[in-house]
Each structure stands twice: as C-alpha cells, then as structure tokens.
Design an enzyme around this catalytic site. Structure first.
Site, PDB file in Angstrom:
ATOM      1  N   PRO A   1       1.144  -1.264   0.003  1.00 42.08           N
ATOM      2  CG  PRO A   1       0.515  -0.657   1.857  1.00 42.08           C
ATOM      3  CD  PRO A   1       0.921  -1.961   1.122  1.00 42.08           C
ATOM      4  N   GLY A   2       0.537   2.437  -0.338  1.00 40.56           N
ATOM      5  CA  GLY A   2       1.183   3.029  -0.534  1.00 40.56           C
ATOM      6  C   GLY A   2       0.584   5.046  -0.223  1.00 40.56           C
ATOM      7  CB  VAL A   3       0.380   7.745   1.006  1.00 46.87           C
ATOM      8  CG1 VAL A   3      -0.081   6.798   2.632  1.00 46.87           C
ATOM      9  CG2 VAL A   3       1.655   8.030   1.423  1.00 46.87           C
ATOM     10  N   GLY A   4      -0.302   7.905  -2.198  1.00 50.29           N
ATOM     11  CA  GLY A   4      -0.057   8.623  -3.141  1.00 50.29           C
ATOM     12  C   GLY A   4       0.413   8.201  -4.436  1.00 50.29           C
TER      13      GLY A   4
ATOM     14  CD  GLN B   1       4.428   6.515  -7.775  1.00 50.79           C
ATOM     15  OE1 GLN B   1       3.512   7.159  -8.024  1.00 50.79           O
ATOM     16  NE2 GLN B   1       5.406   5.980  -7.111  1.00 50.79           N
TER      17      GLN B   1
ATOM     18  N   GLY C   1       9.529   7.686   0.768  1.00 52.11           N
ATOM     19  CA  GLY C   1       9.655   6.998   0.217  1.00 52.11           C
ATOM     20  C   GLY C   1       8.625   6.843  -1.406  1.00 52.11           C
ATOM     21  CB  CYS C   2       9.022   6.908  -4.029  1.00 53.66           C
ATOM     22  SG  CYS C   2       8.575   6.743  -6.084  1.00 53.66           S
ATOM     23  CG  LEU C   3       4.026   2.737  -4.082  1.00 53.54           C
ATOM     24  CD1 LEU C   3       2.694   2.457  -4.284  1.00 53.54           C
ATOM     25  CD2 LEU C   3       3.993   1.905  -2.511  1.00 53.54           C
TER      26      LEU C   3
ATOM     27  CG  HIS D   1       6.139  11.577  -3.752  1.00 55.74           C
ATOM     28  ND1 HIS D   1       6.967  10.835  -3.157  1.00 55.74           N
ATOM     29  CD2 HIS D   1       5.883  10.504  -4.369  1.00 55.74           C
ATOM     30  CE1 HIS D   1       7.593  10.236  -4.031  1.00 55.74           C
ATOM     31  NE2 HIS D   1       7.147   9.643  -4.788  1.00 55.74           N
ATOM     32  CD  GLU D   2       2.334  11.158  -5.117  1.00 54.31           C
ATOM     33  OE1 GLU D   2       2.694  10.617  -6.646  1.00 54.31           O
ATOM     34  OE2 GLU D   2       2.538  10.416  -4.312  1.00 54.31           O
TER      35      GLU D   2
ATOM     36  CG  HIS E   1       5.884  10.361  -9.080  1.00 53.00           C
ATOM     37  ND1 HIS E   1       6.750   9.795  -9.831  1.00 53.00           N
ATOM     38  CD2 HIS E   1       5.888  10.266  -7.682  1.00 53.00           C
ATOM     39  CE1 HIS E   1       7.373   8.867  -8.707  1.00 53.00           C
ATOM     40  NE2 HIS E   1       6.594   9.109  -7.725  1.00 53.00           N
TER      41      HIS E   1
HETATM   42 ZN    ZN Z   1       6.566   7.765  -6.069  1.00 50.66          ZN
END
Ligand code: ZN
Length: 194
Positions: A42-45, A50, A106-108, A149-150, A153
C-alpha cells in the site's frame, strides 16, 4: 503494475489530459486502476506515470490503519494526518509557504528505500476532478508532502533528485535506527548541516 526507477515514463514530463477525456470511461478507468494500485501496494499517493502512463493524473489517500506502525509522536513530527481519497487531473502548484520541513519519504517506484527530503510546509494545488469540475486544495504537513511528491512525478522527477543524499537508507535500516527519533537527532547523527 507499478513501474520502477529506470522506466522512461518516470523521467519524462507527462501530458495534460485533454478536455474531451474528462468524465470519459477511459480516464475514470485509469483513476480506478491508480486507486487500486495505491491501496494494494500500500502507498499514500500515486501518479499515472508510475503505471507507465504519461498523463497528468494523481491520487492520494492516507488512513489511520496505514499509520498504525507510527507512534503518536512520529505522527505529530511528520504532521501526518488522515488524507481523504482525492484524485486530481492536470494539477498545478499555485502557491507554497516560504518554510520548508524535512522528513523521510519513500516511493513505490523506488521500492525498499527512503531518505530525508525537504518540502514546502504548505501548498495550494488547483486542478480538475476526473469528472472535469475545477478543484482547489490547500494542504499542509503530510498531505502537502504527498502532493509535492506526486506533482514531481508528473514532471519526470523522483524524490531521489531532491533528497539529502547522506540520509538515503533501506527501509529496514531507517526503521531500525530512526524510528521514534526527532529530525534533530537524526540530522546530528548523519552529520547534516543545520
Ligand atoms: Zn513516488
């Protein structure tokens, strides 16, 4: 499927979603796919690049159960608060506070690692809902960090471009060493300038 650092979609500016795509089944399916991928990680964004799709779309969500591993103090230090499920099409950073805050991120698409990243404490982002309605969002602390962060991207940037390189660590090492400690303590131990 979430693509990882090295995939070209993560390094090129994403295209604007065309007006005639708004509210369309293709865009709504993409948003659904992004939400599912974010929750499964799971991630938050998550940003569309991606998934290897070079379009300016982002989703974010953070819930109490995803913060369960944090102490109350850690949540406060990160200004980590609940973030309701939000999807933004063609988002634009309108304004930011003069102050920055630094915390682990962090980043997925860079799985297994984290690093300290300075971010504006408060931002205002405008854009469109997937249905095409104008929206404007003022966020501070944790949600502001996710948004920045998003947004990065969508411009082909990763957090590793902005991180304090000396703080780069595996998630396990970071959890073992920095969990429950203040930013000041961590900065001192890493030998970071004030
Ligand atoms: Zn990311």
């Amino acid at each position: 499927m979430i693509v990882h650092a090295g995939h070209p979609a993560l390094r090129k500016p994403a295209a604007l979603v065309a007006p005639d795509e708004l509210g369309g089944s293709k865009l709504l399916a993409l948003v659904d796919e992004m939400i599912a991928a974010m929750r499964a990680a799971p991630g938050v964004g998550l940003a569309a690049p991606q998934l290897g799709i070079s379009l300016r779309v982002l989703v974010m969500e953070d819930t109490a159960d995803r913060m369960a591993h944090l102490t109350d103090e850690e949540r406060k230090e990160r200004a980590r608060t609940d973030v309701p499920l939000t999807a933004i099409v063609n988002p634009v950073l309108e304004a930011s506070s003069p102050e920055r805050g630094t915390f682990f991120e962090g980043c997925l698409s860079v799985p297994g690692y984290s690093a300290l990243v300075p971010r504006w404490r408060e931002v205002v982002v405008s854009g469109l809902t997937p249905q095409g309605a104008p929206m404007r969002l003022r966020a501070s602390g944790w949600p502001a960090r996710i948004l920045q962060h998003e947004l990065d991207h969508l411009d082909g940037a990763l957090y590793i471009d902005r991180m304090i390189a000396r703080s780069f660590a595996t998630v396990e090492e970071a959890r073992k060493r920095w969990s429950g400690r203040s930013f000041e303590e961590i900065a001192a131990e890493l030998g970071l300038p004030d």
